[in-house]
Motif scaffolding. Structure first.
Motif, PDB file in Angstrom:
ATOM      1  N   GLN A 130       0.824  -1.216   0.000  1.00  0.00           N
ATOM      2  CA  GLN A 130       0.000   0.000   0.000  1.00  0.00           C
ATOM      3  C   GLN A 130       0.855   1.263   0.000  1.00  0.00           C
ATOM      4  O   GLN A 130       0.381   2.340   0.348  1.00  0.00           O
ATOM      5  CB  GLN A 130      -0.924   0.020   1.219  1.00  0.00           C
ATOM      6  N   ASP A 133      -0.569   4.363  -1.503  1.00  0.00           N
ATOM      7  CA  ASP A 133      -1.919   4.785  -1.115  1.00  0.00           C
ATOM      8  C   ASP A 133      -2.057   4.682   0.397  1.00  0.00           C
ATOM      9  O   ASP A 133      -2.396   3.625   0.928  1.00  0.00           O
ATOM     10  CB  ASP A 133      -2.974   3.920  -1.808  1.00  0.00           C
ATOM     11  N   ASP A 134      -1.791   5.797   1.091  1.00  0.00           N
ATOM     12  CA  ASP A 134      -1.853   5.778   2.554  1.00  0.00           C
ATOM     13  C   ASP A 134      -3.257   5.497   3.071  1.00  0.00           C
ATOM     14  O   ASP A 134      -3.436   5.026   4.188  1.00  0.00           O
ATOM     15  CB  ASP A 134      -1.364   7.121   3.120  1.00  0.00           C
ATOM     16  N   GLY A 135      -4.273   5.769   2.263  1.00  0.00           N
ATOM     17  CA  GLY A 135      -5.641   5.587   2.715  1.00  0.00           C
ATOM     18  C   GLY A 135      -6.033   4.149   2.935  1.00  0.00           C
ATOM     19  O   GLY A 135      -7.030   3.869   3.604  1.00  0.00           O
ATOM     20  N   THR A 136      -5.274   3.231   2.368  1.00  0.00           N
ATOM     21  CA  THR A 136      -5.605   1.817   2.523  1.00  0.00           C
ATOM     22  C   THR A 136      -4.772   1.124   3.588  1.00  0.00           C
ATOM     23  O   THR A 136      -4.944  -0.074   3.823  1.00  0.00           O
ATOM     24  CB  THR A 136      -5.415   1.078   1.179  1.00  0.00           C
ATOM     25  N   ALA A 138      -5.096   1.334   6.619  1.00  0.00           N
ATOM     26  CA  ALA A 138      -5.945   0.961   7.755  1.00  0.00           C
ATOM     27  C   ALA A 138      -6.267  -0.523   7.769  1.00  0.00           C
ATOM     28  O   ALA A 138      -6.619  -1.085   8.813  1.00  0.00           O
ATOM     29  CB  ALA A 138      -7.239   1.765   7.728  1.00  0.00           C
ATOM     30  N   SER A 191     -12.228   3.907  17.718  1.00  0.00           N
ATOM     31  CA  SER A 191     -12.034   5.326  17.408  1.00  0.00           C
ATOM     32  C   SER A 191     -12.259   6.222  18.614  1.00  0.00           C
ATOM     33  O   SER A 191     -11.552   7.209  18.815  1.00  0.00           O
ATOM     34  CB  SER A 191     -12.976   5.743  16.266  1.00  0.00           C
ATOM     35  N   ASP A 302      -7.010  -3.567  -7.429  1.00  0.00           N
ATOM     36  CA  ASP A 302      -6.931  -2.765  -6.209  1.00  0.00           C
ATOM     37  C   ASP A 302      -5.769  -3.255  -5.344  1.00  0.00           C
ATOM     38  O   ASP A 302      -5.661  -4.455  -5.053  1.00  0.00           O
ATOM     39  CB  ASP A 302      -8.245  -2.885  -5.428  1.00  0.00           C
ATOM     40  N   PHE A 366     -12.656  -0.250   6.777  1.00  0.00           N
ATOM     41  CA  PHE A 366     -13.125   0.517   5.619  1.00  0.00           C
ATOM     42  C   PHE A 366     -14.624   0.770   5.599  1.00  0.00           C
ATOM     43  O   PHE A 366     -15.111   1.468   4.710  1.00  0.00           O
ATOM     44  CB  PHE A 366     -12.722  -0.207   4.330  1.00  0.00           C
ATOM     45  N   SER A 370     -18.787  -0.636   1.800  1.00  0.00           N
ATOM     46  CA  SER A 370     -18.008   0.255   0.935  1.00  0.00           C
ATOM     47  C   SER A 370     -17.373  -0.548  -0.199  1.00  0.00           C
ATOM     48  O   SER A 370     -17.251  -1.776  -0.129  1.00  0.00           O
ATOM     49  CB  SER A 370     -16.920   0.962   1.747  1.00  0.00           C
ATOM     50  N   THR A 372     -14.235  -0.518  -1.100  1.00  0.00           N
ATOM     51  CA  THR A 372     -12.983  -1.113  -0.625  1.00  0.00           C
ATOM     52  C   THR A 372     -13.255  -2.350   0.206  1.00  0.00           C
ATOM     53  O   THR A 372     -12.526  -3.348   0.115  1.00  0.00           O
ATOM     54  CB  THR A 372     -12.180  -0.094   0.204  1.00  0.00           C
TER      55      THR A 372
END
Length: 440
Positions: A130, A133-136, A138, A191, A302, A366, A370, A372
């Motif tokens: 990844q 793509d830092d967004g993935t 997680a 969270s 992906d 995610f 969604s 993803t």
């Protein structure tokens, strides 16, 4: 000169524990078959002309509109039914620490290191894929979990003659894996925290423990368990953590006048419910991803999909096998006589079969539903299928050896109901040499 005994890795345990594990694995194997059918049914329905009805069913809300209990059917299966699955995981972990392989630090080192290595390397490989793509990132923990029910279902198809010591190792590895997975969920996928609800959860757990100690009233046990689950659900921590905590509180040692511990009796009652309904229901709601209309092509390209597959197939195999190999070598132990390293490699491949916890972490990372998350589901399914196929090839090559070992273990020459391999060694016969003339 004193001869030090040779340390054996994967040594056979005692007969009562081996018999318990054999029964447990049979239940998990049946549950894995039901789980597979539920996942296939979801995939077929989600890609049929009636797929809208499937998505409407899993999104259907039920429950009172108070205390965050108005949940969709999919959320009820992940937050509610999976709590029972994790309760049994906590109970099994307690038993392993009290009576199983984990009670002996020497024996526990191998599965613990193997499990930790089998978590760390898949996470590293996923994160490395990844990089653009830092967004993935997680989803780093998605390929770290082994699904014991699915793995055993695969094992039941390819042959039932796996050596008993290796089957015990697989179970212990999966138990430690579950503990790491639930810790990851608690610490990395939470969270926000409600301190007030956490206090309520701790009070409820204390009440549950007190009820176990004094009287074991079933109504009070159920009430305090439900309160603990509800409090954890509203605290911001995933509700399945409550299941593990409750399982760890259960007594697993038989008391005076008891043939089976209270925890053992509860396990017998709940495991068929978990394996036959709770986990398959979660699989049915989680595995239904629509791939018709280009969804499969988008998923394959992906980085999340690729990272999950690499993590499960490559990371799990190298992590589990490498951790086992290094631990055995560094401790100067030897494999048990009935095992070879290809056996361990086949087991390491089988550890790449991930499903229940991997899908759960994907939803937490995610968001359920969604795009993803759909790619995560396909990655978990594809990686698990590939790992199962590779493990089948490897273990099929050893199946004839497993069969011979199984036949030898089943011999009961003296007819006492205990296989000879579990009977204590007999003292050597006295020498017949006359006094003063020792044999040479």
């Amino acid at each position: 000169m004193t001869i030090r005994p040779i340390r054996r890795a994967f040594a056979r345990g005692d007969w009562p524990e081996a018999r318990r594990i054999a029964g447990l694995l049979r239940q998990e194997t049946v549950g894995g078959a039901v789980l597979l059918l539920a996942a296939l049914a979801a995939l077929v329905w989600a890609n049929s002309p009636w797929r809208d009805a499937y998505h409407a069913l899993t999104a259907w809300h039920l429950g009172p509109d108070v205390l965050d209990l108005d949940l969709s059917l999919a959320h009820w299966t992940s937050d509610g039914l999976l709590a029972i699955f994790f309760f049994l995981a906590g109970l099994e972990l307690k038993h392993e620490f009290t009576h199983g392989a984990l009670r002996d630090p020497g024996k526990a080192a191998v599965p613990i290191v193997a499990a930790c290595s089998g978590v760390a390397l898949p996470a590293i490989l996923y994160a490395g894929w990844q990089v653009y793509d830092d967004g993935t990132l997680a989803g780093w923990a998605i390929p770290t979990a082994t699904d014991i029910a699915f793995a055993l279902a695969v094992l039941a198809v390819i042959g039932t003659h796996l050596p008993s010591a290796l089957r015990s190792f697989l179970l212990t590895l999966a138990v430690v894996d579950d503990l790491i997975a639930i810790s990851i969920i608690a610490f990395f996928y939470t969270s926000s925290i409600s301190i007030g609800w956490l206090v309520v959860a701790l009070v409820a757990l204390a009440g549950f423990a007190s009820t176990l100690r004094y009287g074991r009233n079933p109504v009070l046990l159920l009430a305090t368990a439900l309160l603990a689950w509800l409090a954890v659900l509203n605290s911001g921590v995933h509700a399945t953590v409550a299941g593990v905590a409750l399982g760890l509180l259960m007594p697993v040692t038989a008391g005076p006048g008891e043939r089976v511990s209270f925890g053992g009796r509860v396990d017998r009652w709940l495991r068929p419910v978990s394996a036959g309904f709770c986990v398959p229901a979660f699989a049915f709601c989680a595995a239904g991803v629509t791939v018709v209309g280009g969804g499969l092509g988008d998923a394959i390209g992906d980085p999340v999909f690729i990272g999950v597959v690499i993590g499960l197939v490559v990371g799990k195999t190298i992590g589990v096998f490498g951790g086992t190999f290094l631990t055995v070598r560094l401790t100067r132990a030897e494999l048990d006589d009935e095992l070879t390293w290809p056996d361990i490699f086949g087991l390491a491949l089988l550890a790449g079969v991930g499903f229940t916890v991997s899908l759960l972490i994907g939803e937490l990372a995610f968001g359920g539903g969604s795009v993803t998350d759909d790619h995560v589901k396909l990655g978990v399914l594809a990686g698990s299928l590939l790992a199962a196929l590779l493990a089948s090839v490897c273990l099929r090559l050893r199946n004839a050896t497993y069969r011979r070992i199984h036949e030898a273990e089943s011999r009961d020459a003296d007819g006492d109901g205990v296989p000879d391999c579990y009977a204590p060694e007999r003292a050597p016969a006295p020498t017949t040499d006359p006094p003063g003339n020792p044999g040479r």
